[in-house]
Design an enzyme around this catalytic site. Structure first.
Site, PDB file in Angstrom:
ATOM      1  N   GLY A  87       0.832  -1.212   0.000  1.00 25.74           N
ATOM      2  CA  GLY A  87       0.000   0.000   0.000  1.00 25.74           C
ATOM      3  C   GLY A  87       0.859   1.250   0.000  1.00 25.74           C
ATOM      4  O   GLY A  87       0.584   2.210   0.726  1.00 25.74           O
ATOM      5  N   ALA A  88       1.899   1.249  -0.859  1.00 27.75           N
ATOM      6  CA  ALA A  88       2.890   2.336  -0.823  1.00 27.75           C
ATOM      7  C   ALA A  88       2.586   3.458  -1.805  1.00 27.75           C
ATOM      8  O   ALA A  88       3.392   4.370  -1.973  1.00 27.75           O
ATOM      9  CB  ALA A  88       4.278   1.756  -1.102  1.00 27.75           C
ATOM     10  N   ASN A  98       1.047  -2.630   5.257  1.00 25.08           N
ATOM     11  CA  ASN A  98       0.315  -1.369   5.446  1.00 25.08           C
ATOM     12  C   ASN A  98      -0.963  -1.282   4.620  1.00 25.08           C
ATOM     13  O   ASN A  98      -1.895  -0.572   5.002  1.00 25.08           O
ATOM     14  CB  ASN A  98       1.259  -0.205   5.087  1.00 25.08           C
ATOM     15  CG  ASN A  98       0.530   1.095   4.863  1.00 25.08           C
ATOM     16  OD1 ASN A  98       0.127   1.769   5.813  1.00 25.08           O
ATOM     17  ND2 ASN A  98       0.309   1.449   3.591  1.00 25.08           N
ATOM     18  N   SER A 101      -4.695  -0.593  13.876  1.00 30.05           N
ATOM     19  CA  SER A 101      -5.453   0.660  14.058  1.00 30.05           C
ATOM     20  C   SER A 101      -5.906   0.760  15.503  1.00 30.05           C
ATOM     21  O   SER A 101      -6.116  -0.260  16.178  1.00 30.05           O
ATOM     22  CB  SER A 101      -6.695   0.663  13.160  1.00 30.05           C
ATOM     23  OG  SER A 101      -7.568   1.706  13.549  1.00 30.05           O
ATOM     24  N   TYR A 132     -13.782  -4.156   9.960  1.00 29.09           N
ATOM     25  CA  TYR A 132     -12.469  -3.492   9.873  1.00 29.09           C
ATOM     26  C   TYR A 132     -11.729  -3.632  11.212  1.00 29.09           C
ATOM     27  O   TYR A 132     -10.555  -4.017  11.250  1.00 29.09           O
ATOM     28  CB  TYR A 132     -12.680  -2.025   9.508  1.00 29.09           C
ATOM     29  CG  TYR A 132     -11.420  -1.186   9.497  1.00 29.09           C
ATOM     30  CD1 TYR A 132     -10.511  -1.286   8.440  1.00 29.09           C
ATOM     31  CD2 TYR A 132     -11.150  -0.290  10.535  1.00 29.09           C
ATOM     32  CE1 TYR A 132      -9.354  -0.501   8.418  1.00 29.09           C
ATOM     33  CE2 TYR A 132     -10.001   0.492  10.520  1.00 29.09           C
ATOM     34  CZ  TYR A 132      -9.112   0.379   9.466  1.00 29.09           C
ATOM     35  OH  TYR A 132      -7.962   1.147   9.451  1.00 29.09           O
ATOM     36  N   ALA A 177     -12.170  -5.819  13.511  1.00 30.39           N
ATOM     37  CA  ALA A 177     -11.807  -7.232  13.747  1.00 30.39           C
ATOM     38  C   ALA A 177     -10.520  -7.589  12.999  1.00 30.39           C
ATOM     39  O   ALA A 177      -9.648  -8.273  13.537  1.00 30.39           O
ATOM     40  CB  ALA A 177     -12.949  -8.143  13.305  1.00 30.39           C
ATOM     41  N   THR A 178     -10.388  -7.084  11.764  1.00 27.54           N
ATOM     42  CA  THR A 178      -9.157  -7.391  11.005  1.00 27.54           C
ATOM     43  C   THR A 178      -7.953  -6.741  11.688  1.00 27.54           C
ATOM     44  O   THR A 178      -6.870  -7.319  11.733  1.00 27.54           O
ATOM     45  CB  THR A 178      -9.231  -6.896   9.539  1.00 27.54           C
ATOM     46  OG1 THR A 178      -9.351  -5.471   9.482  1.00 27.54           O
ATOM     47  CG2 THR A 178     -10.384  -7.541   8.787  1.00 27.54           C
ATOM     48  N   LYS A 179      -8.148  -5.550  12.228  1.00 27.85           N
ATOM     49  CA  LYS A 179      -7.021  -4.835  12.840  1.00 27.85           C
ATOM     50  C   LYS A 179      -6.624  -5.467  14.180  1.00 27.85           C
ATOM     51  O   LYS A 179      -5.438  -5.526  14.517  1.00 27.85           O
ATOM     52  CB  LYS A 179      -7.363  -3.350  13.001  1.00 27.85           C
ATOM     53  CG  LYS A 179      -7.532  -2.631  11.657  1.00 27.85           C
ATOM     54  CD  LYS A 179      -6.252  -2.711  10.841  1.00 27.85           C
ATOM     55  CE  LYS A 179      -6.301  -1.953   9.543  1.00 27.85           C
ATOM     56  NZ  LYS A 179      -5.037  -2.048   8.786  1.00 27.85           N
ATOM     57  N   ILE A 182      -5.422   9.669  11.310  1.00 22.00           N
ATOM     58  CA  ILE A 182      -4.372  10.293  10.503  1.00 22.00           C
ATOM     59  C   ILE A 182      -5.009  10.847   9.222  1.00 22.00           C
ATOM     60  O   ILE A 182      -5.844  10.173   8.602  1.00 22.00           O
ATOM     61  CB  ILE A 182      -3.272   9.260  10.110  1.00 22.00           C
ATOM     62  CG1 ILE A 182      -2.848   8.402  11.313  1.00 22.00           C
ATOM     63  CG2 ILE A 182      -2.078   9.988   9.476  1.00 22.00           C
ATOM     64  CD1 ILE A 182      -2.136   9.098  12.425  1.00 22.00           C
TER      65      ILE A 182
HETATM   66  N1  NAP Z   1      -5.602   6.976   7.935  1.00 22.55           N
HETATM   67  C1  NAP Z   1      -5.868   6.625   9.179  1.00 22.55           C
HETATM   68  O1  NAP Z   1      -6.368   7.421   9.981  1.00 22.55           O
HETATM   69  C2  NAP Z   1      -5.565   5.237   9.654  1.00 22.55           C
HETATM   70  C3  NAP Z   1      -5.797   4.956  11.009  1.00 22.55           C
HETATM   71  C4  NAP Z   1      -5.514   3.692  11.472  1.00 22.55           C
HETATM   72  C5  NAP Z   1      -5.004   2.736  10.630  1.00 22.55           C
HETATM   73  N2  NAP Z   1      -4.809   3.021   9.318  1.00 22.55           N
HETATM   74  C6  NAP Z   1      -4.282   1.956   8.463  1.00 22.55           C
HETATM   75  O2  NAP Z   1      -3.119   2.414   7.800  1.00 22.55           O
HETATM   76  C7  NAP Z   1      -3.011   1.783   6.520  1.00 22.55           C
HETATM   77  C8  NAP Z   1      -2.861   2.843   5.435  1.00 22.55           C
HETATM   78  O3  NAP Z   1      -3.988   3.691   5.489  1.00 22.55           O
HETATM   79  P1  NAP Z   1      -4.089   5.032   4.601  1.00 22.55           P
HETATM   80  O4  NAP Z   1      -4.923   5.953   5.374  1.00 22.55           O
HETATM   81  O5  NAP Z   1      -2.739   5.445   4.164  1.00 22.55           O
HETATM   82  O6  NAP Z   1      -4.949   4.485   3.367  1.00 22.55           O
HETATM   83  P2  NAP Z   1      -5.053   5.011   1.859  1.00 22.55           P
HETATM   84  O7  NAP Z   1      -4.529   6.388   1.731  1.00 22.55           O
HETATM   85  O8  NAP Z   1      -6.448   4.720   1.453  1.00 22.55           O
HETATM   86  O9  NAP Z   1      -4.044   4.011   1.055  1.00 22.55           O
HETATM   87  C9  NAP Z   1      -4.337   2.634   1.025  1.00 22.55           C
HETATM   88  C10 NAP Z   1      -3.230   1.859   0.329  1.00 22.55           C
HETATM   89  O10 NAP Z   1      -3.643   0.469   0.304  1.00 22.55           O
HETATM   90  C11 NAP Z   1      -3.681   0.010  -1.038  1.00 22.55           C
HETATM   91  N3  NAP Z   1      -4.830  -0.855  -1.281  1.00 22.55           N
HETATM   92  C12 NAP Z   1      -6.147  -0.535  -1.147  1.00 22.55           C
HETATM   93  N4  NAP Z   1      -6.923  -1.550  -1.581  1.00 22.55           N
HETATM   94  C13 NAP Z   1      -6.075  -2.520  -2.003  1.00 22.55           C
HETATM   95  C14 NAP Z   1      -6.265  -3.806  -2.578  1.00 22.55           C
HETATM   96  N5  NAP Z   1      -7.489  -4.299  -2.842  1.00 22.55           N
HETATM   97  N6  NAP Z   1      -5.175  -4.546  -2.891  1.00 22.55           N
HETATM   98  C15 NAP Z   1      -3.931  -4.058  -2.668  1.00 22.55           C
HETATM   99  N7  NAP Z   1      -3.684  -2.850  -2.129  1.00 22.55           N
HETATM  100  C16 NAP Z   1      -4.754  -2.083  -1.811  1.00 22.55           C
HETATM  101  C17 NAP Z   1      -3.831   1.260  -1.902  1.00 22.55           C
HETATM  102  O11 NAP Z   1      -3.317   0.981  -3.213  1.00 22.55           O
HETATM  103  P3  NAP Z   1      -4.035   1.621  -4.519  1.00 22.55           P
HETATM  104  O12 NAP Z   1      -3.558   3.041  -4.580  1.00 22.55           O
HETATM  105  O13 NAP Z   1      -3.537   0.797  -5.659  1.00 22.55           O
HETATM  106  O14 NAP Z   1      -5.510   1.512  -4.311  1.00 22.55           O
HETATM  107  C18 NAP Z   1      -3.010   2.279  -1.124  1.00 22.55           C
HETATM  108  O15 NAP Z   1      -1.655   2.167  -1.455  1.00 22.55           O
HETATM  109  C19 NAP Z   1      -4.272   0.930   6.363  1.00 22.55           C
HETATM  110  O16 NAP Z   1      -3.990  -0.405   6.722  1.00 22.55           O
HETATM  111  C20 NAP Z   1      -5.226   1.536   7.362  1.00 22.55           C
HETATM  112  O17 NAP Z   1      -6.169   0.596   7.813  1.00 22.55           O
HETATM  113  C21 NAP Z   1      -5.078   4.261   8.799  1.00 22.55           C
END
Ligand code: NAP
Length: 239
Positions: free
Chosen positions: A10-11, A79, A131, A144, A146-148, A181
């Protein structure tokens, strides 16, 4: 000395992009997104390995390719994640499956692949991005959350497993639990709900992607060599 090789899933944006920018230079990176077109810029010397993790067959092919092409892997940042927020009563099974596959099955199979690679040198680090809701729970995020929660249990268990199978090793498995975030994932949350979260954060600000990237960079480094099998909260005091 040769640079250590790190996989970041997820980079393409959000936390994963910030983590890759922070680690770039010090490490050789394997950058993952659901598809290559998700990337706008790739630093020379880094690798791209894409797969749609909502498809279990694609996860398996991804892991096979990872093992075949990157037998010198040193670290993994699991990630990539998705959320579909709604009451469980109204959640279609395809969304449940997508969250289970992307958020939990993919990290489990990537951990399995990484642990096999690490067993050759008895060293390596895995950081699973969980999370805050994995511990606190959250209405309309039951699956969500539950997965975390699964990721924190996976990390603790794997850290113990590394020790149970080898008395001498340098393998660490951890999870990081971000709070709120500012990324695409939180951009669509209605203002009133954002304000509710804001009021619950003692730090009196939402988190920035660098709050997580700095933490991950430290945990990955040898400076954190005694931090293992635990979950690190980065949430401004939210819980
Ligand atoms: N933002 C927050 O407040 C927050 C809080 C707690 C935990 N988190 C966790 O932190 C991590 C990153 O979150 P983020 O906020 O940076 O999310 P984001 O901006 O939505 O980015 C998600 C990333 O995951 C990839 N992804 C999504 N669906 C996918 C799929 N079906 N197969 C493969 N890759 C996929 C995306 O790739 P594509 O660009 O190709 O779609 C993207 O690189 C997640 O695990 C999230 O649950 C986030």
């Amino acid at each position: 000395m040769e640079k250590r090789k790190i996989l970041i899933t997820g980079a393409s944006k959000g936390l994963g992009l910030a983590i890759s920018q922070k680690l770039s230079g010090e490490y050789t990176l394997i950058l993952h997104a659901s598809k290559p077109e998700s990337f706008t810029n790739i630093e020379p010397g880094n690798h791209i390995l894409c797969a749609d993790f909502s498809d279990p067959e694609a996860i398996n092919s991804f892991c096979k390719q990872l093992k075949k092409e990157h037998g010198d892997l040193y670290g993994v940042i699991n990630n990539a994640g998705v959320t579909y927020d709604k009451p469980l009563n109204y959640q279609p099974e395809r969304e449940i499956d997508a969250m289970l596959n992307v958020n939990l099955k993919a990290p489990i199979l990537i951990c399995k692949t990484a642990m096999k690679i690490f067993s050759l040198t008895q060293q390596g680090v895995i950081i699973n991005i969980s999370s805050v809701v994995g511990e606190s729970g959250n209405a309309f995020q039951s699956v969500y959350a539950a997965t975390k929660a699964g990721l924190t249990a996976l990390s603790r268990s794997l850290a113990q497993e590394a020790a149970a199978t080898n008395t001498e090793h340098k393998i660490r498995v951890l999870s990081v639990s971000p709070g709120f975030i500012e990324t695409d994932m939180t951009a669509t949350i209605p203002e009133a709900i954002k304000q509710k979260y804001f009021n619950m954060i003692p730090a009196k600000r939402f988190g920035k992607v660098d709050d997580i990237a700095d933490t991950v960079a430290f945990l990955l480094s040898d400076k954190a060599s005694y931090i293992n099998g635990t979950n690190i909260h980065v949430n401004g005091g939210l819980i």
